[in-house]
Design an enzyme around this catalytic site. Structure first.
Site, PDB file in Angstrom:
ATOM      1  N   GLU A 299      71.220  66.196  76.372  1.00 46.59           N
ATOM      2  CA  GLU A 299      71.730  67.316  77.164  1.00 46.59           C
ATOM      3  C   GLU A 299      73.159  67.643  76.788  1.00 46.59           C
ATOM      4  O   GLU A 299      73.512  68.802  76.527  1.00 46.59           O
ATOM      5  CB  GLU A 299      71.637  66.972  78.650  1.00 46.59           C
ATOM      6  CG  GLU A 299      72.104  68.072  79.574  1.00 46.59           C
ATOM      7  CD  GLU A 299      71.138  69.238  79.596  1.00 46.59           C
ATOM      8  OE1 GLU A 299      71.490  70.274  78.999  1.00 46.59           O
ATOM      9  OE2 GLU A 299      70.059  69.118  80.174  1.00 46.59           O
ATOM     10  N   ASP A 303      74.534  71.116  74.897  1.00 53.01           N
ATOM     11  CA  ASP A 303      75.487  72.009  75.554  1.00 53.01           C
ATOM     12  C   ASP A 303      76.748  72.191  74.722  1.00 53.01           C
ATOM     13  O   ASP A 303      77.215  73.316  74.499  1.00 53.01           O
ATOM     14  CB  ASP A 303      75.864  71.447  76.928  1.00 53.01           C
ATOM     15  CG  ASP A 303      74.700  71.449  77.904  1.00 53.01           C
ATOM     16  OD1 ASP A 303      73.636  71.985  77.567  1.00 53.01           O
ATOM     17  OD2 ASP A 303      74.861  70.908  79.005  1.00 53.01           O
ATOM     18  N   SER A 515      68.713  74.776  79.770  1.00 47.71           N
ATOM     19  CA  SER A 515      69.980  74.108  79.470  1.00 47.71           C
ATOM     20  C   SER A 515      70.499  74.520  78.101  1.00 47.71           C
ATOM     21  O   SER A 515      71.661  74.261  77.781  1.00 47.71           O
ATOM     22  CB  SER A 515      69.807  72.589  79.520  1.00 47.71           C
ATOM     23  OG  SER A 515      68.781  72.192  78.636  1.00 47.71           O
ATOM     24  N   ASP A 560      66.303  94.178  77.330  1.00 52.43           N
ATOM     25  CA  ASP A 560      65.326  94.007  78.403  1.00 52.43           C
ATOM     26  C   ASP A 560      64.102  93.255  77.880  1.00 52.43           C
ATOM     27  O   ASP A 560      63.536  93.612  76.843  1.00 52.43           O
ATOM     28  CB  ASP A 560      64.916  95.383  78.933  1.00 52.43           C
ATOM     29  CG  ASP A 560      64.191  95.303  80.264  1.00 52.43           C
ATOM     30  OD1 ASP A 560      64.153  94.214  80.854  1.00 52.43           O
ATOM     31  OD2 ASP A 560      63.670  96.343  80.705  1.00 52.43           O
ATOM     32  N   ILE A 561      63.697  92.214  78.578  1.00 50.20           N
ATOM     33  CA  ILE A 561      62.543  91.400  78.190  1.00 50.20           C
ATOM     34  C   ILE A 561      61.371  91.788  79.085  1.00 50.20           C
ATOM     35  O   ILE A 561      61.465  91.697  80.313  1.00 50.20           O
ATOM     36  CB  ILE A 561      62.848  89.891  78.333  1.00 50.20           C
ATOM     37  CG1 ILE A 561      64.167  89.542  77.642  1.00 50.20           C
ATOM     38  CG2 ILE A 561      61.692  89.068  77.789  1.00 50.20           C
ATOM     39  CD1 ILE A 561      64.213  89.865  76.167  1.00 50.20           C
ATOM     40  N   GLY A 579      63.331  96.376  83.453  1.00 51.68           N
ATOM     41  CA  GLY A 579      64.379  96.189  84.449  1.00 51.68           C
ATOM     42  C   GLY A 579      64.516  94.725  84.814  1.00 51.68           C
ATOM     43  O   GLY A 579      64.059  93.833  84.099  1.00 51.68           O
ATOM     44  N   ASP A 581      63.840  91.167  86.494  1.00 54.73           N
ATOM     45  CA  ASP A 581      62.668  90.424  86.959  1.00 54.73           C
ATOM     46  C   ASP A 581      63.070  88.964  87.177  1.00 54.73           C
ATOM     47  O   ASP A 581      64.059  88.495  86.612  1.00 54.73           O
ATOM     48  CB  ASP A 581      61.521  90.529  85.957  1.00 54.73           C
ATOM     49  CG  ASP A 581      61.897  90.042  84.570  1.00 54.73           C
ATOM     50  OD1 ASP A 581      62.093  88.821  84.398  1.00 54.73           O
ATOM     51  OD2 ASP A 581      62.008  90.879  83.650  1.00 54.73           O
TER      52      ASP A 581
END
Length: 605
Positions: A299, A303, A515, A560-561, A579, A581
């Site tokens: 992790e 990061d 993450s 936009d996905i 839009g 979601d």
């Protein structure tokens, strides 16, 4: 529960006049049902030391919140006029009567000023006490609880009381009813020790109109690198200053150590101009900086490598906060309160110049967090936002069911004793004063199936138009009763979240999770801050009012996905749609467009 009589303070005026104290009965302050999947094992050891955190009321927080939204609204005349540390502290300082009453109560149990630790605004008091004294102070009994799913242990109670006249002077005391066990958001089921197989070098690039040059390397469809992020999010060619006061921060918990040798290998592989540079390490409450290559954290490495690799040469800071929950019954760890992110929050609020962009990849089920605690933690995040800090949190890696689901049916149940079937959002991502980051995958981008999203059961709506537009498109009755349509909706935005190429313990591995998305988006925000600071403009601060203003007025700022969904709790979850979601939020960033917006039409001051 037994009734305990103890000494409690009189009103401040009476105390000042040296009037005698009087006895006052305890009254229940907070009580919860036995939490789901936790079983009571045995009484907690009486000599175990815990650190009580006592929250005093913040009577002027509503005023701080007003300031926060004014300085964060790009259409307000005060946009960008962030508050100072001192101004924020003045707005959250308790009434003197509350401070005095709590002091008198603590002193009645032999806890004088030398035993106490206070926040700069005096709105939190911490004190280490044995369980035996905590039980007396709170008229309760602590037990060791075991989680039946993961065999973790924790020391908690399901109810506690305070002298009746202290209820108005204390918002909460923890650790008591908080059964949260903070966890990292890396999707370990996607984790691979194998080096990703690269595509053929002569594979044609993928046409992505919003990308830098309109094209993205074909290899980015299966392996994400710094170059992929720069191409996909239209950031190729931007060179941050690194000397204009801009900073970026990463928080680390659960003994996740960011390995410098791995970082150098990553830089050699993907960012050779950053070789021999590193990050500033800050220990919080004894957090360690173990540089053994065997102790490198997946992790932490994920990061740090992507956040700092994307933003070099912007100075980076890695915070290592001590405290690895849960409590182990055979090791009496005195500092383990299982609230490490609030330890970090206390620490960073006490410092005058925190990084302007900070990413956190840890959270837990919202339903394990008492509402009183969630509110106070959110208030702390609001204080940072008012000071010009942007906070990003991973939205989660379990779709709509990040909570404890039944292994057989995959259904999710409430933690309130009713065992009602219900979607489970995460906290702190559901806090209204942070930016929640969901996930995408592949090129062209689609929603990644594990992207956490949904609606809070603790916090109300504050972005009404986008949420209502999505809800109005849902077929009537869809998931009725499984989510709270009036709750704070997450995520706010998204970024790539799978097949990230990093170094771990000297090896190249592929890893994913929101993450990965959160530090990636935080890196984009740091680049935007760099563009602003280089023009003598203030940092962006609390992002959400700006993000939704851009979504409404400059839609090309986000990609936009519209494909994908986030299954969980035995359902397909929500769908990504045109839009906003609750899978990918407003979408993924177009840095080039966003940079022009935040340094142009929405620049201010």
């Amino acid at each position: 529960m037994r009734t305990l009589i103890t000494w409690c303070a009189l009103a401040l005026a009476a105390v000042v006049s040296a009037a005698p104290a009087k006895e006052c009965a305890h009254k229940v302050k907070e009580s919860i049902p036995p939490p789901r999947l936790w079983v009571k094992e045995r009484p907690a050891p009486k000599d175990l030391t815990i650190e009580l955190r006592i929250a005093l009321p913040q009577p002027n927080f509503f005023e701080l919140e007003r300031h926060l939204y004014e300085v964060s609204d790009p259409f307000h005349e005060r946009y960008g006029q962030h508050l100072s540390k001192e101004e924020v502290e003045a707005l959250v300082t308790p009434h003197p009567e509350s401070i005095h009453s709590v002091n008198e109560w603590l002193a009645s149990h032999g806890l004088t000023e030398s035993a106490l630790t206070r926040s700069p605004a005096n709105d939190w008091v911490r004190v280490k006490v044995p369980i035996s004294l905590a039980e007396k102070m709170l008229d309760t009994e602590y037990h060791v609880w075991r989680h039946t799913k993961d065999d973790n242990y924790i020391v908690r109670t399901t109810s506690y009381s305070l002298p009746e006249n202290l209820h108005e002077h204390i918002d909460l005391v923890q650790p008591t009813t908080l059964f949260s066990t903070l966890r990292g958001m890396d999707t370990t089921f996607r984790f691979s020790q194998d080096t990703p197989a690269p595509l053929s070098a002569d594979a044609p690039p993928i046409n992505i109109p919003s990308a830098s040059g309109g094209k993205v390397d074909a290899s980015c469809n299966t392996t994400i690198t710094i170059s992929c992020i720069q191409q996909l999010y239209n950031a190729v060619g931007f060179k941050p200053s690194g000397k204009n006061g801009n900073q970026i921060g990463i928080t680390g918990y659960l003994e996740q150590f960011a390995n410098i040798a791995d970082l150098q290998s990553f830089y050699a592989d993907q960012r050779p101009d950053a070789l021999n540079s590193s990050f500033k390490f800050i220990s919080v409450k004894g957090g360690l900086n173990n540089q053994s290559i065997e102790e490198a954290g997946a992790e932490a490495n994920l990061d740090v490598q992507f956040a700092f690799g994307l933003t070099h040469p912007i100075p980076g800071t890695f915070y290592s906060t001590a405290g690895r929950p849960p409590f182990k019954p055979d090791v009496l760890t005195p500092t383990n309160t299982n609230e490490p992110y609030t330890d970090w929050l206390d620490f960073v609020l006490s410092h005058p110049n925190p990084p302007q962009s900070i990413s956190t990849s840890y959270a837990d089920d919202e339903q394990t967090v008492p509402e009183s605690f969630a509110k106070r933690a959110c208030n702390g995040f609001a204080q940072l936002g008012a000071r010009g800090v942007s906070l990003m949190f991973s939205s989660g890696d379990g779709g709509v069911g990040d909570g404890d689901s039944d292994p057989a049916t995959q259904q999710c149940f409430t933690n309130d004793g009713r065992n009602k079937t219900q979607f489970v959002p995460l906290f702190p991502p559901a806090c209204p004063f942070v930016t929640s980051v969901g996930g995408t995958v592949h090129v062209p981008e689609t929603a990644v199936f594990f992207s956490g999203g949904g609606f809070s059961n603790l916090v109300g709506v504050y972005i009404l138009s986008f949420v209502s537009q999505f809800l109005n498109k849902l077929p009537k009755g869809t998931y009725a009763g499984l989510f709270n349509p009036k709750g704070r909706a997450i995520p706010d935005v998204a970024a790539q979240a799978d097949f990230f190429r990093i170094f771990l313990s000297g090896r190249i591995i592929s890893i994913g999770g929101t993450s990965a998305a959160s530090p990636t988006f935080a890196g984009i925000v740091a680049l935007l801050n760099d563009a602003r600071l280089s023009k003598k403009l203030p940092s962006l601060g609390f992002l959400n009012p700006l993000l939704y203003a851009i979504g409404a007025n400059f839609p090309k700022g986000f990609n936009d996905i519209t494909i994908g969904n986030n299954p969980g709790c035995g359902t397909p979850g929500f769908n990504a749609t045109k839009g906003w979601d609750p899978v990918t939020g407003l979408g993924t960033p177009n840095f080039g467009v966003l940079k022009d917006i935040v340094t142009g039409p929405l620049a201010r001051f």
